[in-house]
Scaffold this active site. Sequence first.
Site, PDB file in Angstrom:
ATOM      1  N   ASN A 113       0.795  -1.235   0.000  1.00 24.74           N
ATOM      2  CA  ASN A 113       0.000   0.000   0.000  1.00 24.74           C
ATOM      3  C   ASN A 113       0.831   1.290   0.000  1.00 24.74           C
ATOM      4  O   ASN A 113       0.378   2.331   0.459  1.00 24.74           O
ATOM      5  CB  ASN A 113      -1.019  -0.029   1.150  1.00 24.74           C
ATOM      6  CG  ASN A 113      -0.364  -0.028   2.513  1.00 24.74           C
ATOM      7  OD1 ASN A 113       0.849  -0.156   2.625  1.00 24.74           O
ATOM      8  ND2 ASN A 113      -1.166   0.123   3.551  1.00 24.74           N
ATOM      9  N   GLU A 127       7.879   5.587  16.728  1.00 24.93           N
ATOM     10  CA  GLU A 127       8.360   5.319  15.365  1.00 24.93           C
ATOM     11  C   GLU A 127       9.502   6.260  14.966  1.00 24.93           C
ATOM     12  O   GLU A 127      10.449   5.839  14.305  1.00 24.93           O
ATOM     13  CB  GLU A 127       7.190   5.441  14.383  1.00 24.93           C
ATOM     14  CG  GLU A 127       6.161   4.328  14.589  1.00 24.93           C
ATOM     15  CD  GLU A 127       5.019   4.361  13.594  1.00 24.93           C
ATOM     16  OE1 GLU A 127       4.250   3.391  13.564  1.00 24.93           O
ATOM     17  OE2 GLU A 127       4.882   5.352  12.834  1.00 24.93           O
TER      18      GLU A 127
HETATM   19  P1  CMP Z   1       0.754   0.352   7.574  1.00 28.46           P
HETATM   20  O1  CMP Z   1       0.132   1.693   7.647  1.00 28.46           O
HETATM   21  O2  CMP Z   1       2.207   0.265   7.281  1.00 28.46           O
HETATM   22  O3  CMP Z   1       0.489  -0.387   8.979  1.00 28.46           O
HETATM   23  C1  CMP Z   1       0.451  -1.791   9.085  1.00 28.46           C
HETATM   24  C2  CMP Z   1       0.430  -2.463   7.771  1.00 28.46           C
HETATM   25  O4  CMP Z   1      -0.034  -3.788   7.790  1.00 28.46           O
HETATM   26  C3  CMP Z   1      -0.523  -1.744   6.839  1.00 28.46           C
HETATM   27  O5  CMP Z   1      -0.019  -0.496   6.480  1.00 28.46           O
HETATM   28  C4  CMP Z   1      -0.662  -2.742   5.731  1.00 28.46           C
HETATM   29  O6  CMP Z   1       0.428  -2.685   4.823  1.00 28.46           O
HETATM   30  C5  CMP Z   1      -0.564  -4.050   6.508  1.00 28.46           C
HETATM   31  N1  CMP Z   1      -1.906  -4.623   6.680  1.00 28.46           N
HETATM   32  C6  CMP Z   1      -2.912  -4.145   7.416  1.00 28.46           C
HETATM   33  N2  CMP Z   1      -3.976  -4.954   7.338  1.00 28.46           N
HETATM   34  C7  CMP Z   1      -3.617  -5.972   6.533  1.00 28.46           C
HETATM   35  C8  CMP Z   1      -4.281  -7.131   6.050  1.00 28.46           C
HETATM   36  N3  CMP Z   1      -5.533  -7.413   6.415  1.00 28.46           N
HETATM   37  N4  CMP Z   1      -3.600  -7.950   5.234  1.00 28.46           N
HETATM   38  C9  CMP Z   1      -2.319  -7.677   4.881  1.00 28.46           C
HETATM   39  N5  CMP Z   1      -1.638  -6.588   5.305  1.00 28.46           N
HETATM   40  C10 CMP Z   1      -2.293  -5.751   6.120  1.00 28.46           C
END
Ligand code: CMP
Length: 139
Positions: A113, A127
């Site tokens: 993402n 962080e």
């Molecule tokens: P981030 O904002 O980096 O915080 C935690 C990360 O976990 C999130 O972005 C996503 O990249 C990942 N993440 C959160 N929910 C899911 C999910 N259901 N499946 C896979 N990855 C996830």
Amino acid sequence: MSERTLAIIKPDAVKKNAIGDIMGRYETSGLTPVAIRMMQFSKSTAEGFYAVHKARPFFDSLCTFMSSGPVVVVVLQGNNAIKKHRELMGATDPAKADAGTIRKAHGANIEFNAVHGSDSPETAQFEIAYFFPAMEIVG
Ligand code: CMP
């Protein structure tokens, strides 16, 4: 109120040559970079950073992805920086992100993402300190 947040331009966005676009969005939105580092996480660096998600089923996959290539770690400063950055990023799942957001433009799915952002002042403090000693932060 001026505050700081931690942003990470993730391996997928770096591979897509989106660093400039994403940094440009920060700057034109009034978020000032006060520390920047390009690095590749080890798996254990990713595991420590995402320790709060340790029990989640996606934890191992997330840490493998985050250590799969270079990232850009940025401390952003500005008024309501945490909320403003989260608005710029859009929803965690790019499919649910509003038009015009970073994740809509560059994210592929909920795991790949494009960017990370701190979600609260307490998280931001942890962080930022995880990557930057105070003397490496300007402004
Ligand atoms: P981030 O904002 O980096 O915080 C935690 C990360 O976990 C999130 O972005 C996503 O990249 C990942 N993440 C959160 N929910 C899911 C999910 N259901 N499946 C896979 N990855 C996830």
